[in-house]
Design an enzyme around this catalytic site. Structure first.
Site, PDB file in Angstrom:
ATOM      1  N   ASP A 183      18.675 -17.163 -96.702  1.00 59.38           N
ATOM      2  CA  ASP A 183      18.801 -17.184 -95.226  1.00 59.38           C
ATOM      3  C   ASP A 183      18.462 -15.749 -94.826  1.00 59.38           C
ATOM      4  O   ASP A 183      19.424 -14.936 -94.999  1.00 59.38           O
ATOM      5  CB  ASP A 183      20.169 -17.763 -94.976  1.00 59.38           C
ATOM      6  N   HIS A 184      17.552 -15.467 -94.415  1.00 60.74           N
ATOM      7  CA  HIS A 184      17.241 -14.243 -94.110  1.00 60.74           C
ATOM      8  C   HIS A 184      18.045 -13.559 -93.076  1.00 60.74           C
ATOM      9  O   HIS A 184      18.105 -12.418 -93.046  1.00 60.74           O
ATOM     10  CB  HIS A 184      15.508 -13.947 -93.830  1.00 60.74           C
ATOM     11  N   HIS A 246      20.704 -20.108 -89.901  1.00 62.63           N
ATOM     12  CA  HIS A 246      20.813 -18.669 -89.501  1.00 62.63           C
ATOM     13  C   HIS A 246      22.334 -18.613 -88.407  1.00 62.63           C
ATOM     14  O   HIS A 246      22.980 -17.676 -88.821  1.00 62.63           O
ATOM     15  CB  HIS A 246      19.802 -18.302 -88.858  1.00 62.63           C
TER      16      HIS A 246
HETATM   17  C1  BG6 Z   1      12.681 -18.738 -89.315  1.00 65.48           C
HETATM   18  C2  BG6 Z   1      12.322 -19.719 -88.415  1.00 65.48           C
HETATM   19  O1  BG6 Z   1      13.769 -19.081 -90.110  1.00 65.48           O
HETATM   20  O2  BG6 Z   1      13.388 -17.457 -88.360  1.00 65.48           O
HETATM   21  C3  BG6 Z   1      11.448 -19.327 -87.286  1.00 65.48           C
HETATM   22  O3  BG6 Z   1      11.638 -20.503 -89.030  1.00 65.48           O
HETATM   23  C4  BG6 Z   1      11.899 -18.263 -86.643  1.00 65.48           C
HETATM   24  O4  BG6 Z   1      10.893 -20.375 -86.603  1.00 65.48           O
HETATM   25  C5  BG6 Z   1      12.388 -17.243 -87.492  1.00 65.48           C
HETATM   26  O5  BG6 Z   1      10.951 -17.770 -85.577  1.00 65.48           O
HETATM   27  C6  BG6 Z   1      13.030 -16.054 -86.747  1.00 65.48           C
HETATM   28  O6  BG6 Z   1      13.529 -15.045 -87.575  1.00 65.48           O
HETATM   29  P1  BG6 Z   1      13.480 -13.433 -86.891  1.00 65.48           P
HETATM   30  O7  BG6 Z   1      14.020 -12.550 -88.272  1.00 65.48           O
HETATM   31  O8  BG6 Z   1      12.160 -13.128 -86.505  1.00 65.48           O
HETATM   32  O9  BG6 Z   1      14.497 -13.665 -85.998  1.00 65.48           O
END
Ligand code: BG6
Length: 508
Positions: A183-184, A246
């Site tokens: 989960d980044h 997230h």
């Molecule tokens: C991803 C979603 O997991 O996270 C995307 O699938 C979203 O739709 C992205 O744009 C947002 O990540 P960050 O790191 O740019 O906030």
């Protein structure tokens, strides 16, 4: 810094965007910072035939395009890419795994990896089960000789039943301790900082509860639309794409009890308890506690911005939400009665992810006349961009009387000279190499998060009276989201103004 052991990283889906834009650049950045093991191989796996050399050239380009400038060094790029290899195979065909196994055995000899392998499944989740199973059939799940770890990308299912089923399939070949669900958001430096801020300081934790906190907001807004991902997004929507994973993971860190140690399970047990304590939103309350919206066309600074339904690969009658706002409660001793408001959306005025803890006003308003709005302390944790922490509090305006002004105490990560914030993938892949799963989502937490969103999904699917509101691209989502906050003196925090020149809020 802990040293990683020699290993082979196998990337399934090596010709995909994620490999080119994120994974290889993250591995290169680790290499450039001497955080990769002494010896390693990265084996790209895909259906299309490609020579090692072609794969290396393509990945070098990915590094140049996607790595931060300060990491780039041509000589290092070349020496890194000598470790990149490619194998054309069909991940769904059991027969092809014998070749994969013999390739890995050969690498083992060459780099003395002692059987250590990290499998990165950068492919649609529908393939996870079959790949895990095929790996198992040739013994590539067996940790008797070296570790075997599996990293999987979201989505981890599309509802509770499919999330559960996916975990079940993975568990047939791999033990939970071998599975790393990425989960980044958990890899973001400022998200991890929530733990440090809360538990390394004496001043916040005594206030971090229902006695002092009025409410908490978590916002993740994006200014971009669905870009080229209309096909995926239209079957997902903001609830599944951002909130179920997230933002509920972030909520877990904001609301958890102090863990007994920094051990991965100690931390994940506490975040799990938060998810298990979420007060269920009953189907009949979904329209009162959850607002959904979809962006419609507008002009931003004179330029026409398409509506969601006009985006490529999106159903022209789509009712998929590109915005969702939820009011929720955590039924436990610490948070009983404190509302948490979470919102996320695409085509909002700016890109910002932040947590705002609103503290209760003083019990006696010494400096305010009756009816006047009273200063409230806010602690704002800015996850991105401009990562940092902002505290708002009242001070006396110089001069006669006691006029109170809200002022800021503001810390920006960028003020820490020479500190570079690693990308989420750098941090997470490094942790997986070390065998530290703290920042990865555990099966039970994923299932608890699906359980919480299940009644919302069901109500939206079955009750066609629940509205979906159109909001002009470039605005802060449906106006109705304000009504989630019942206190008339309080609104969401709007980090900047609406940008749309025109466009109507409407019911779709
Ligand atoms: C991803 C979603 O997991 O996270 C995307 O699938 C979203 O739709 C992205 O744009 C947002 O990540 P960050 O790191 O740019 O906030």
């Amino acid at each position: 810094m802990q040293k990683t052991q020699n290993l082979t990283i196998v990337i399934f889906g090596a010709s995909g965007d994620l490999t080119y834009k994120k994974l290889i650049p993250a591995l290169y950045a680790l290499y450039q910072q001497q955080m990769m093991p002494l010896q390693f191989r990265v084996l790209g796996v895909g259906r299309s035939p490609l020579s090692d050399n072609d794969f290396q050239l393509k990945m070098q380009d990915g590094i140049r395009q996607n790595c931060e400038k300060h990491h780039l060094d041509e000589a290092i790029i070349l020496s890194f890419s000598e470790n990149l290899k490619y194998l054309a195979m069909d991940p769904e065909s059991e027969n092809d795994y014998a070749t994969l196994k013999s390739t890995l055995d050969r690498f083992d000899q060459e780099i003395n990896a002692k059987g250590n392998c990290l499998f990165y499944l950068s492919m649609p989740p529908s393939k996870f089960g079959v790949v895990a199973n095929n790996l198992g059939k040739v013994g590539l799940n067996n940790e008797n000789d070296g570790f075997k770890r599996l990293i999987v990308e979201k989505p981890f299912g599309y509802d509770y039943a499919s999330g559960f089923e996916l975990n079940h399939k993975l568990h047939q070949a791999f033990d939970e301790s071998q599975i790393y669900r990425i989960d980044h958001y958990l890899g973001k430096e400022t998200v991890q900082n929530i733990l440090v801020m809360r538990f390394s300081n004496g001043i916040f934790e005594p206030l971090w509860n229902r006695n002092f906190v009025h409410h908490v907001e978590i916002t993740s807004s994006e200014s971009i639309g669905v870009e080229k991902r209309g096909g995926y997004y239209d079957s997902s929507g903001a609830l599944r794409d951002m909130l179920q994973n997230h933002l509920l993971q972030v909520l877990g860190l904001v609301a958890m009890e102090p863990p007994s140690s920094m051990d991965s399970d100690a931390i994940r047990n506490e975040t799990l308890k938060v998810l298990q304590s979420l007060q269920p939103i009953h189907e009949e309350n979904v329209d009162k506690q959850v607002i959904r919206g979809q962006y419609v066309a507008s002009h931003i600074r004179g330029e026409l911005v398409k509506g969601y339904r006009e985006e490529p690969q999106v159903d022209p009658d789509s009712r998929t939400e590109t915005y969702v706002a939820v009011k929720l409660f955590i039924d436990n001793w610490r948070w009983g009665g404190v509302p948490f408001y979470i919102r996320t959306g695409k085509r909002l005025p700016t890109r910002v992810t932040e947590i705002v803890v609103h503290f209760k006003p003083t019990p006696h308003g010494l400096f305010w006349n009756k009816g006047e709005e009273q200063n409230q302390n806010q602690l704002i944790i800015r996850i991105q961009p401009d990562e940092g922490i902002l505290m708002k509090f009242g001070l006396k305006l110089p001069g006669a009387g006691y006029k109170v002004k809200t002022v800021n105490m503001d810390f920006h990560y960028s003020d820490l000279l020479d500190t570079h914030l690693p990308s989420a993938y750098e941090r997470l892949i490094y942790d997986a190499m070390l065998g530290d799963s703290t920042l990865y989502a555990r099966a039970d937490a994923v299932e608890a998060a699906w359980k919480f969103v299940a009644p919302i999904q069901k109500a939206w699917k079955e009750n066609h009276d629940i509205k979906i509101y159109g909001y002009p691209a470039g605005t802060w989502g449906p106006e109705n989201a304000d009504e989630l906050i019942e206190d008339k003196d309080i609104t969401w925090r709007y980090p900047c103004k609406n940008l749309a020149d025109d466009g109507n809020y409407c019911e779709l």
